[in-house]
Design a protein around this motif. Structure first.
Motif, PDB file in Angstrom:
ATOM      1  N   MET A  55      15.107  -9.067  -6.803  1.00 22.72           N
ATOM      2  CA  MET A  55      14.381  -7.977  -6.190  1.00 22.72           C
ATOM      3  C   MET A  55      13.634  -7.201  -7.267  1.00 22.72           C
ATOM      4  N   ILE A  56      12.440  -6.802  -6.951  1.00 19.45           N
ATOM      5  CA  ILE A  56      11.658  -5.943  -7.838  1.00 19.45           C
ATOM      6  C   ILE A  56      12.042  -4.501  -7.527  1.00 19.45           C
ATOM      7  N   THR A  57      12.333  -3.745  -8.568  1.00 16.42           N
ATOM      8  CA  THR A  57      12.656  -2.332  -8.406  1.00 16.42           C
ATOM      9  C   THR A  57      11.614  -1.510  -9.141  1.00 16.42           C
ATOM     10  N   ILE A  58      11.049  -0.565  -8.408  1.00 22.07           N
ATOM     11  CA  ILE A  58      10.061   0.354  -8.980  1.00 22.07           C
ATOM     12  C   ILE A  58      10.669   1.739  -8.889  1.00 22.07           C
ATOM     13  N   LYS A  59      10.802   2.407 -10.032  1.00 28.44           N
ATOM     14  CA  LYS A  59      11.404   3.735 -10.065  1.00 28.44           C
ATOM     15  C   LYS A  59      10.426   4.735 -10.662  1.00 28.44           C
ATOM     16  N   ARG A  60      10.339   5.884 -10.012  1.00 23.31           N
ATOM     17  CA  ARG A  60       9.592   6.988 -10.607  1.00 23.31           C
ATOM     18  C   ARG A  60      10.556   8.138 -10.812  1.00 23.31           C
ATOM     19  N   GLU A  61      10.669   8.537 -12.055  1.00 27.27           N
ATOM     20  CA  GLU A  61      11.482   9.685 -12.419  1.00 27.27           C
ATOM     21  C   GLU A  61      10.583  10.626 -13.205  1.00 27.27           C
ATOM     22  N   GLY A  62      10.091  11.653 -12.524  1.00 25.67           N
ATOM     23  CA  GLY A  62       9.158  12.573 -13.161  1.00 25.67           C
ATOM     24  C   GLY A  62       7.890  11.859 -13.548  1.00 25.67           C
ATOM     25  N   ASN A  63       7.585  11.842 -14.834  1.00 28.31           N
ATOM     26  CA  ASN A  63       6.362  11.211 -15.328  1.00 28.31           C
ATOM     27  C   ASN A  63       6.566   9.777 -15.806  1.00 28.31           C
ATOM     28  N   LEU A  64       7.737   9.213 -15.550  1.00 26.30           N
ATOM     29  CA  LEU A  64       8.024   7.856 -16.001  1.00 26.30           C
ATOM     30  C   LEU A  64       8.185   6.918 -14.805  1.00 26.30           C
ATOM     31  N   ILE A  65       7.443   5.822 -14.830  1.00 30.70           N
ATOM     32  CA  ILE A  65       7.547   4.785 -13.806  1.00 30.70           C
ATOM     33  C   ILE A  65       8.007   3.515 -14.491  1.00 30.70           C
ATOM     34  N   THR A  66       9.037   2.856 -13.919  1.00 26.04           N
ATOM     35  CA  THR A  66       9.485   1.572 -14.438  1.00 26.04           C
ATOM     36  C   THR A  66       9.392   0.532 -13.334  1.00 26.04           C
ATOM     37  N   ILE A  67       9.008  -0.657 -13.719  1.00 25.47           N
ATOM     38  CA  ILE A  67       8.902  -1.789 -12.793  1.00 25.47           C
ATOM     39  C   ILE A  67       9.672  -2.933 -13.439  1.00 25.47           C
ATOM     40  N   SER A  95       7.579  -2.139   2.980  1.00 22.89           N
ATOM     41  CA  SER A  95       7.748  -2.232   4.439  1.00 22.89           C
ATOM     42  C   SER A  95       7.578  -3.666   4.931  1.00 22.89           C
ATOM     43  N   LYS A  96       6.785  -4.459   4.236  1.00 28.49           N
ATOM     44  CA  LYS A  96       6.564  -5.849   4.638  1.00 28.49           C
ATOM     45  C   LYS A  96       7.588  -6.812   4.044  1.00 28.49           C
ATOM     46  N   TYR A  97       8.104  -6.481   2.870  1.00 27.48           N
ATOM     47  CA  TYR A  97       9.044  -7.360   2.164  1.00 27.48           C
ATOM     48  C   TYR A  97      10.265  -6.558   1.690  1.00 27.48           C
ATOM     49  N   PRO A  98      11.048  -5.994   2.617  1.00 29.16           N
ATOM     50  CA  PRO A  98      12.162  -5.112   2.227  1.00 29.16           C
ATOM     51  C   PRO A  98      13.276  -5.810   1.453  1.00 29.16           C
ATOM     52  N   ASN A  99      13.360  -7.116   1.530  1.00 30.01           N
ATOM     53  CA  ASN A  99      14.387  -7.846   0.789  1.00 30.01           C
ATOM     54  C   ASN A  99      13.937  -8.242  -0.612  1.00 30.01           C
ATOM     55  N   ASN A 100      12.682  -7.913  -0.945  1.00 30.11           N
ATOM     56  CA  ASN A 100      12.125  -8.374  -2.212  1.00 30.11           C
ATOM     57  C   ASN A 100      11.648  -7.263  -3.141  1.00 30.11           C
ATOM     58  N   ILE A 101      11.456  -6.061  -2.589  1.00 31.84           N
ATOM     59  CA  ILE A 101      10.939  -4.956  -3.401  1.00 31.84           C
ATOM     60  C   ILE A 101      11.494  -3.651  -2.859  1.00 31.84           C
ATOM     61  N   LYS A 102      11.830  -2.743  -3.800  1.00 27.81           N
ATOM     62  CA  LYS A 102      12.229  -1.396  -3.373  1.00 27.81           C
ATOM     63  C   LYS A 102      11.609  -0.387  -4.320  1.00 27.81           C
ATOM     64  N   VAL A 103      11.322   0.795  -3.760  1.00 21.86           N
ATOM     65  CA  VAL A 103      10.707   1.866  -4.523  1.00 21.86           C
ATOM     66  C   VAL A 103      11.639   3.067  -4.458  1.00 21.86           C
ATOM     67  N   GLU A 104      11.943   3.626  -5.618  1.00 21.78           N
ATOM     68  CA  GLU A 104      12.742   4.843  -5.716  1.00 21.78           C
ATOM     69  C   GLU A 104      11.893   5.876  -6.419  1.00 21.78           C
ATOM     70  N   SER A 105      11.812   7.072  -5.836  1.00 23.99           N
ATOM     71  CA  SER A 105      10.958   8.094  -6.433  1.00 23.99           C
ATOM     72  C   SER A 105      11.685   9.430  -6.513  1.00 23.99           C
ATOM     73  N   GLU A 106      11.703   9.992  -7.702  1.00 26.15           N
ATOM     74  CA  GLU A 106      12.243  11.325  -7.952  1.00 26.15           C
ATOM     75  C   GLU A 106      11.178  12.091  -8.711  1.00 26.15           C
ATOM     76  N   GLU A 107      10.284  12.734  -7.996  1.00 27.55           N
ATOM     77  CA  GLU A 107       9.187  13.434  -8.680  1.00 27.55           C
ATOM     78  C   GLU A 107       9.619  14.748  -9.235  1.00 27.55           C
TER      79      GLU A 107
END
Length: 97
Positions: A1-13, A85-97
């Motif tokens: 699974m691809i995980t994309i995280k935003r924590e403030g000004n930092l985004i990791t993929i 929304s189209k590929y929920p088993n393959n990618i997730k996005v977590e955001s903490e702005e």
């Protein structure tokens, strides 16, 4: 699974979608969106972000608070949410702005 995280000004993929194979449509989409956004940010203002790709993890550190950088980053995250929304088993996005 691809995980994309935003924590403030930092985004990791990181990760791999495992949708079909190593060169699948989900990974290609994530990469395309990321490279388009990174290139646009740097083209408009070379000091807007700090970008690193070590082959395993991509990090984007947002250095500028201007409206163009904000719009490009928000658009990138919005596109990732659409993919989720189209590929929920393959990618997730977590955001903490």
């Amino acid at each position: 699974m691809i995980t994309i995280k935003r924590e403030g000004n930092l985004i990791t993929i990181e990760g791999h979608a495992d949708y079909k194979n190593k060169d699948d449509i989900v990974c290609a989409s994530v990469s395309s969106i990321m490279y388009t956004t990174v290139n646009a940010c740097l083209k408009l203002k070379s000091t807007s972000i700090d970008y690193k790709d070590d082959g395993e993890i991509v990090t984007i550190n947002i250095l500028s608070d201007d409206k163009y950088t904000k719009a490009l980053i928000n658009n990138m995250l919005s596109l990732y949410m659409e993919l989720t929304s189209k590929y929920p088993n393959n990618i997730k996005v977590e955001s903490e702005e």
